[in-house]
Design an enzyme around this catalytic site. Structure first.
Site, PDB file in Angstrom:
ATOM      1  NE  ARG A   1      -6.288   1.748  -0.137  1.00  0.00           N
ATOM      2  CZ  ARG A   1      -6.319   2.899   0.517  1.00  0.00           C
ATOM      3  NH1 ARG A   1      -5.219   3.395   1.037  1.00  0.00           N
ATOM      4  NH2 ARG A   1      -7.456   3.556   0.659  1.00  0.00           N
TER       5      ARG A   1
ATOM      6  NE  ARG B   1      -6.423   6.461  19.638  1.00  0.00           N
ATOM      7  CZ  ARG B   1      -5.316   5.933  19.144  1.00  0.00           C
ATOM      8  NH1 ARG B   1      -4.908   4.749  19.566  1.00  0.00           N
ATOM      9  NH2 ARG B   1      -4.616   6.587  18.234  1.00  0.00           N
TER      10      ARG B   1
ATOM     11  N   GLY C   1     -10.514   8.128   8.179  1.00  0.00           N
ATOM     12  CA  GLY C   1     -11.397   8.244   7.031  1.00  0.00           C
ATOM     13  C   GLY C   1     -12.585   7.342   7.294  1.00  0.00           C
TER      14      GLY C   1
ATOM     15  NE  ARG D   1     -10.134  12.304   3.457  1.00  0.00           N
ATOM     16  CZ  ARG D   1      -9.992  10.994   3.336  1.00  0.00           C
ATOM     17  NH1 ARG D   1     -11.032  10.200   3.513  1.00  0.00           N
ATOM     18  NH2 ARG D   1      -8.824  10.475   3.029  1.00  0.00           N
TER      19      ARG D   1
ATOM     20  CG  HIS E   1     -12.961   3.368   3.164  1.00  0.00           C
ATOM     21  ND1 HIS E   1     -13.612   4.308   3.927  1.00  0.00           N
ATOM     22  CD2 HIS E   1     -11.645   3.715   3.184  1.00  0.00           C
ATOM     23  CE1 HIS E   1     -12.732   5.194   4.388  1.00  0.00           C
ATOM     24  NE2 HIS E   1     -11.530   4.842   3.949  1.00  0.00           N
TER      25      HIS E   1
ATOM     26  CG  ASN F   1     -10.487  -0.540  18.642  1.00  0.00           C
ATOM     27  OD1 ASN F   1     -10.367  -1.640  19.173  1.00  0.00           O
ATOM     28  ND2 ASN F   1      -9.874  -0.226  17.509  1.00  0.00           N
TER      29      ASN F   1
ATOM     30  N   GLY G   1     -13.052   5.348  10.798  1.00  0.00           N
ATOM     31  CA  GLY G   1     -11.663   5.553  11.171  1.00  0.00           C
ATOM     32  C   GLY G   1     -11.326   7.006  10.955  1.00  0.00           C
TER      33      GLY G   1
ATOM     34  CD  GLU H   1      -9.080  -1.206   4.147  1.00  0.00           C
ATOM     35  OE1 GLU H   1      -9.490  -0.537   3.185  1.00  0.00           O
ATOM     36  OE2 GLU H   1      -8.563  -0.690   5.168  1.00  0.00           O
TER      37      GLU H   1
ATOM     38  CG  ASN I   1      -1.875   1.167   1.238  1.00  0.00           C
ATOM     39  OD1 ASN I   1      -1.790   2.078   0.416  1.00  0.00           O
ATOM     40  ND2 ASN I   1      -2.790   1.166   2.184  1.00  0.00           N
TER      41      ASN I   1
ATOM     42  CG  ASP J   1      -6.306   9.855  18.236  1.00  0.00           C
ATOM     43  OD1 ASP J   1      -7.303   9.238  18.663  1.00  0.00           O
ATOM     44  OD2 ASP J   1      -5.173   9.359  18.200  1.00  0.00           O
TER      45      ASP J   1
END
Length: 396
Positions: free
Chosen positions: A90, A281, A209, A238, A179, A331, A207, A381, A9, A279
């Site tokens: 990819r 988290r 993205g 984004r 995706h 998660n 995620g 993936e 990738n 992020d």
């Protein structure tokens, strides 16, 4: 000897890779070469339970992949002994040309090049990885696996923008999605797990993205990403959906160029633009500590998710399974619970204990009484790319 696939990738300044057995899913080695072209590069190679880290300048992708192959030779497993039967690459944008994987010959290479304007941040980087990979590993077939392939057969009503069709056709403007490798893998695993191929599914790939898909009887019928990966859900950096007239407004009142708006929408917006962190988290931690701006950012993410789930339930004329995948989807149990709490009108009933479990295995997190099955299915993936590459090579 077992047969393996090397998955590459290639990004604009990085190369992610895995060597794996497509039939068993066993990962023999994996790693990342990043900061290519910068004064100091970083390569992390994991094999046989050991991690080797190399810090040195990596001038370009050619040098990066050569360093990776050197690490295979030095730290194992040796490529020549690993039974490599294909290299899977990819590729984000396959346009309307590819509905599945393709052996990379001159024609396929030229088509990927032709599609660069539709994925200027991705396809050129993938081509670098392809060119270097074919030069360094010339004795095995190289296979392109496209993010867009799963959405190639979207119904025309879902794929077509209400734009002047002369312009749309000349400049190849339509919804291509992204995706797709993940959505294809996860929706198939849901069907296998539940033993049904007649399911109405919504898959949420969440995620940095993020994207959503509506899948009916194993085929994608809608997806949130469009001409590019910008459209749709709120993401790390984004905007997701936004009034196109914002572009005209910024050009006229702020003097921003097309490139300025591109950077703003793709790299400075989303969670980062809303609260200064991309992020999830960190955003979650701040929100739980009482940070109102972080809480608002989460609420905006959830609102957009609600809208897409509701819309796709209508597109599918009902829903059998709602599935969460990718880093956040797999998660962030709080996000799953918050979203499902807004979907109780559909008869969704979440099992709090099951939702709190972390596991690398597919699992149901709704109660037996829930009218919609809610699942968490880890995506992979690289494994899907390896399997598609192997399937194509074996079928030649």
């Amino acid at each position: 000897m077992s047969q393996t696939v090397l998955v590459i990738n290639s990004g604009s300044s990085s190369i992610k890779y895995q060597l794996l057995n497509p039939k068993t899913g066993q990962v023999l080695a994996k790693g990342l070469c990043e900061q290519i072209g910068e004064p100091t590069g970083l390569i992390r190679h994991v094999a046989h339970g050991n991690t080797t880290v190399v810090t040195e300048r990596v001038a370009d992708h050619g040098q990066g992949l050569q360093r990776i192959l050197d690490l295979f030779e030095k730290c194992g497993p040796k490529i020549e002994d690993a039974g490599v039967v294909a290299v899977g690459h990819r590729v984000v944008q396959g346009g309307s040309y590819f509905d599945g994987p393709a052996i990379i010959d001159q024609k396929v290479h030229a088509t990927i090049t032709k599609l660069c304007p539709l994925a200027p941040l991705h396809n050129p980087a993938h081509l670098k990885g392809i060119d270097v990979g074919k030069k360094l590993l010339p004795d095995v077939p190289h296979v392109a696996v496209f993010d867009t392939a799963f959405f190639h057969s979207l119904p025309e009503a879902a794929a077509t923008y209400a734009l002047d069709q002369t312009v749309a056709q000349e400049y190849k403007i339509r919804r291509y999605g992204a995706h797709g490798t993940s959505h294809q893998l996860v929706s198939r695993q849901v069907s296998e797990f539940l033993g049904r191929d007649d399911l109405r599914q919504i898959v949420l790939h969440l995620g940095n993205g993020s994207s959503a898909s509506a899948v009916k009887n194993g085929r994608a019928v809608d997806t949130s990403m469009g001409l590019t990966p910008l459209e749709g859900l709120v993401m790390g950096t984004r905007t997701g959906d936004i009034d196109p007239a914002v572009v005209f407004h910024l050009a006229r009142t702020a003097g921003m160029s097309a490139d300025d708006v591109d950077v703003l929408f793709n790299k400075k917006s989303g969670l980062l633009g809303l609260c200064g962190d991309n992020d999830m988290r960190a955003v979650r931690g701040r929100a739980n500590a009482g940070d109102t701006q972080a809480r608002l950012a989460l609420d905006i993410v959830l609102h957009r998710l609600q809208k897409y789930v509701g819309a796709y339930v209508a597109v599918l004329n009902g829903l059998d399974v709602l599935t969460f995948t990718a880093g956040i989807g797999e998660n962030d149990g709080e996000l799953r619970a918050e979203l499902c709490a807004h979907l109780t009108f559909m008869g969704i009933e979440l099992d709090e204990d099951a939702n709190a479990v972390r596991s690398p295995e597919p699992r149901v997190i709704s109660t037996p009484q829930s009218k919609v099955t809610v699942m968490v299915v880890p995506t992979n993936e690289e494994l899907e790319i390896a399997r598609q590459a192997m399937s194509l090579v074996e079928g030649r």
